[in-house]
Design an enzyme around this catalytic site. Sequence first.
Site, mmCIF file in Angstrom:
data_model
loop_
_atom_site.group_PDB
_atom_site.id
_atom_site.type_symbol
_atom_site.label_atom_id
_atom_site.label_comp_id
_atom_site.label_asym_id
_atom_site.label_seq_id
_atom_site.Cartn_x
_atom_site.Cartn_y
_atom_site.Cartn_z
ATOM 1 C CG ASN A 1 -1.885 1.173 1.209
ATOM 2 O OD1 ASN A 1 -1.511 2.327 1.388
ATOM 3 N ND2 ASN A 1 -3.158 0.868 1.022
ATOM 4 C CB SER B 1 -5.942 1.730 -3.399
ATOM 5 O OG SER B 1 -6.368 3.026 -3.045
ATOM 6 C CD GLU B 2 -5.693 3.961 1.855
ATOM 7 O OE1 GLU B 2 -5.243 4.984 2.396
ATOM 8 O OE2 GLU B 2 -4.992 3.194 1.170
ATOM 9 C CG ASN B 3 -9.714 4.001 -3.429
ATOM 10 O OD1 ASN B 3 -8.691 3.328 -3.395
ATOM 11 N ND2 ASN B 3 -10.107 4.638 -4.512
#
Length: 220
Positions: A26, A49-51
Amino acid sequence: MEMDMGIKNRLARRAAQEVKEGMVVNLGIGIPSLVPNHLPSGYGVIFHSENGIVGIGAATPNGTEDENLCNAGGFPVSLIKGGSYTDSAAAFAMIRRGKIDLTILGSLQVSEKGDLANWIIPGKKVPGMGGATELASKAKKVIVLMTHLDKYLNSKLVKECTLPLTAKQCVSMIITDRGVFSVNNGQLTLIEVFRPFSLEEIKESTEADYIISSDLHYIE
């Protein structure tokens, strides 16, 4: 203290050496987003990606961006073959379950014990913490890329963080525009120096206490 693109890429190139094939990685916004540019074509790493993206590909040429496909910083990206989308809850669950091998982040301060402060300067408006706390706490390895000094020419490598902490004793490596430091068991060690800086210049510009590696070397 702003860096030019040449120095930013030097930091990103050094961080790329820590990315191994098979990792799930990440990347934070800013300098960390440059790291994929310094990996070989087809390198077997999965960018998360955290989205909600697992398998971020290369940046797309201007004019060909998909407005619905962006990373957590809002910048357009592509998807590798076999990549997938998730909702944000699943993306964060991957982080919280310790599935991220490496995260590379920017920071405002790092303490000599590896404490991280990278999400807010009190009184300044920010969009939110994003995934900073989860990534810093749960990634198997945390690398910080940052300028050695802030815009007031104060050291960002400090004895104790004065800004609100993101996580305690989580940082494994710090790469600044002056050198590379490792953190092991609360001990900060200078392992590499970026030329043209000298050991004396690093000492004068670093608030944190550190030791010098017996295997210290210089990077052009």
